[in-house]
Design a protein around this motif. Structure first.
Motif, PDB file in Angstrom:
ATOM      1  N   PHE A   5      59.448  35.214  35.544  1.00  0.00           N
ATOM      2  CA  PHE A   5      59.963  35.831  36.766  1.00  0.00           C
ATOM      3  C   PHE A   5      61.471  35.608  36.829  1.00  0.00           C
ATOM      4  N   ASP A   6      62.250  36.685  36.937  1.00  0.00           N
ATOM      5  CA  ASP A   6      63.708  36.561  36.920  1.00  0.00           C
ATOM      6  C   ASP A   6      64.373  37.351  38.043  1.00  0.00           C
ATOM      7  N   SER A   7      63.654  37.564  39.145  1.00  0.00           N
ATOM      8  CA  SER A   7      64.181  38.321  40.277  1.00  0.00           C
ATOM      9  C   SER A   7      64.375  37.386  41.467  1.00  0.00           C
ATOM     10  N   LYS A   8      65.203  37.795  42.401  1.00  0.00           N
ATOM     11  CA  LYS A   8      65.404  37.024  43.629  1.00  0.00           C
ATOM     12  C   LYS A   8      64.577  37.596  44.783  1.00  0.00           C
ATOM     13  N   ARG A   9      63.896  38.703  44.546  1.00  0.00           N
ATOM     14  CA  ARG A   9      63.057  39.308  45.582  1.00  0.00           C
ATOM     15  C   ARG A   9      61.643  39.464  45.047  1.00  0.00           C
ATOM     16  N   GLY A  18      49.976  34.699  58.237  1.00  0.00           N
ATOM     17  CA  GLY A  18      49.784  33.289  57.896  1.00  0.00           C
ATOM     18  C   GLY A  18      49.917  33.053  56.405  1.00  0.00           C
ATOM     19  N   LYS A  19      49.352  33.947  55.611  1.00  0.00           N
ATOM     20  CA  LYS A  19      49.439  33.811  54.159  1.00  0.00           C
ATOM     21  C   LYS A  19      50.883  33.999  53.692  1.00  0.00           C
ATOM     22  N   LEU A  20      51.597  34.945  54.312  1.00  0.00           N
ATOM     23  CA  LEU A  20      53.004  35.162  53.967  1.00  0.00           C
ATOM     24  C   LEU A  20      53.821  33.905  54.243  1.00  0.00           C
ATOM     25  N   ARG A  21      53.581  33.244  55.384  1.00  0.00           N
ATOM     26  CA  ARG A  21      54.320  32.020  55.721  1.00  0.00           C
ATOM     27  C   ARG A  21      54.074  30.929  54.683  1.00  0.00           C
ATOM     28  N   GLU A  22      52.816  30.749  54.291  1.00  0.00           N
ATOM     29  CA  GLU A  22      52.492  29.694  53.329  1.00  0.00           C
ATOM     30  C   GLU A  22      53.159  29.950  51.988  1.00  0.00           C
ATOM     31  N   ILE A  23      53.049  31.178  51.499  1.00  0.00           N
ATOM     32  CA  ILE A  23      53.607  31.492  50.186  1.00  0.00           C
ATOM     33  C   ILE A  23      55.129  31.430  50.221  1.00  0.00           C
ATOM     34  N   ALA A  28      60.246  28.841  48.702  1.00  0.00           N
ATOM     35  CA  ALA A  28      61.581  28.621  49.276  1.00  0.00           C
ATOM     36  C   ALA A  28      62.494  27.770  48.391  1.00  0.00           C
ATOM     37  N   PRO A  29      62.000  26.704  47.750  1.00  0.00           N
ATOM     38  CA  PRO A  29      62.894  25.878  46.924  1.00  0.00           C
ATOM     39  C   PRO A  29      63.546  26.630  45.771  1.00  0.00           C
ATOM     40  N   PHE A  30      63.022  27.803  45.426  1.00  0.00           N
ATOM     41  CA  PHE A  30      63.559  28.547  44.291  1.00  0.00           C
ATOM     42  C   PHE A  30      64.459  29.705  44.719  1.00  0.00           C
ATOM     43  N   GLY A  31      64.767  29.755  46.018  1.00  0.00           N
ATOM     44  CA  GLY A  31      65.700  30.753  46.517  1.00  0.00           C
ATOM     45  C   GLY A  31      65.201  32.182  46.414  1.00  0.00           C
ATOM     46  N   ILE A  32      63.904  32.358  46.525  1.00  0.00           N
ATOM     47  CA  ILE A  32      63.326  33.696  46.393  1.00  0.00           C
ATOM     48  C   ILE A  32      63.072  34.301  47.777  1.00  0.00           C
ATOM     49  N   GLU A  33      63.538  35.515  47.968  1.00  0.00           N
ATOM     50  CA  GLU A  33      63.301  36.236  49.216  1.00  0.00           C
ATOM     51  C   GLU A  33      61.937  36.911  49.138  1.00  0.00           C
ATOM     52  N   CYS A  34      61.065  36.566  50.073  1.00  0.00           N
ATOM     53  CA  CYS A  34      59.714  37.123  50.080  1.00  0.00           C
ATOM     54  C   CYS A  34      59.577  38.221  51.134  1.00  0.00           C
ATOM     55  N   LEU A 202      51.725  27.941  38.512  1.00  0.00           N
ATOM     56  CA  LEU A 202      52.675  29.052  38.447  1.00  0.00           C
ATOM     57  C   LEU A 202      54.096  28.534  38.254  1.00  0.00           C
ATOM     58  N   VAL A 203      54.472  27.545  39.060  1.00  0.00           N
ATOM     59  CA  VAL A 203      55.832  27.001  39.004  1.00  0.00           C
ATOM     60  C   VAL A 203      56.102  26.364  37.644  1.00  0.00           C
ATOM     61  N   ALA A 204      55.137  25.638  37.116  1.00  0.00           N
ATOM     62  CA  ALA A 204      55.329  24.969  35.836  1.00  0.00           C
ATOM     63  C   ALA A 204      55.634  25.978  34.733  1.00  0.00           C
ATOM     64  N   GLU A 205      54.935  27.122  34.777  1.00  0.00           N
ATOM     65  CA  GLU A 205      55.133  28.118  33.722  1.00  0.00           C
ATOM     66  C   GLU A 205      56.317  29.036  34.000  1.00  0.00           C
TER      67      GLU A 205
END
Length: 209
Positions: A5-9, A18-23, A28-34, A202-205
């Protein structure tokens, strides 16, 4: 090798706030806009799969194609040992759609009650062990895909307790705890949930060195 994954969005293929908030919190620590599929006005595809992975991929590919952005979908559910693993992949279907002030929603209290009713039919000594499963799928507009799976074991508790979380959270007590997912502070839940387990993989890979 899985695509990185190499995008910021990232589009989160859900209409569930609720699911959107959790994900979003987990990413958030990776600076990704969801952005959610609901916010973008994307339709919900029909989930015709018979496994969590199949349904997650259906949703991820539909959102990626419609938005032309990478999309993340989660398909998760509750499986109860004494019910032969049900409701499982049909977890959301047990919460029949209702209409509240013009907006479609699901009656999760009804769904929790169905499980409790079926367990009570088996007597006071019924096995109440259960588990939450989570499958995360990332899809790209070009058709690439990756899948990660997580799980957390627990006990089905009645009556429902807590106002945080969503879905079956008020009746799920994770192993080693005496509070339901809906009673735990969201940050604490994020550390031990089935979604957190899948996200760790997911994060590890995707973001590991």
């Amino acid at each position: 090798m899985a695509r990185k994954f190499d995008s910021k969005r990232l589009v989160i293929a859900t209409h569930n706030a609720g699911k959107l908030r959790e994900i979003s919190a987990l990413l958030a620590p990776f600076g990704i806009e969801c952005l959610s599929a609901g916010q973008l006005g994307l339709p919900e595809p029909e989930e015709t799969g018979t496994t969590f992975a199949e349904n997650a991929l259906i949703k991820a590919h539909a959102a990626a194609k419609a938005s032309q952005l990478p999309a993340l979908a989660d398909d998760s559910g509750l499986s109860v040992t004494a019910l032969g693993g049900r409701p499982g992949v049909y977890t959301a279907d047990w919460a029949e759609r209702q209409w509240f002030e013009g907006d479609p929603g699901r009656d999760w209290y009804m769904a929790m009650g169905k499980v409790e009713g079926l367990l009570c039919e088996q007597g006071d000594d019924v096995d109440r062990s259960c588990w939450f499963s989570c499958t995360l799928a990332i899809a790209w507009p070009e058709g690439d895909e990756v899948v990660y799976e997580g799980r957390v074991n627990g006990t089905f508790s009645w009556p429902p307790r807590g106002t945080m979380g969503f879905g079956y959270d008020p009746v799920f007590v994770p192993e080693g705890r005496d509070m339901t997912f809906a009673q735990l502070d969201p940050e604490e839940k994020h550390k031990i949930s089935h979604r957190a387990d899948a996200f760790a993989k997911l994060v590890a890979e995707q973001f590991g060195s």
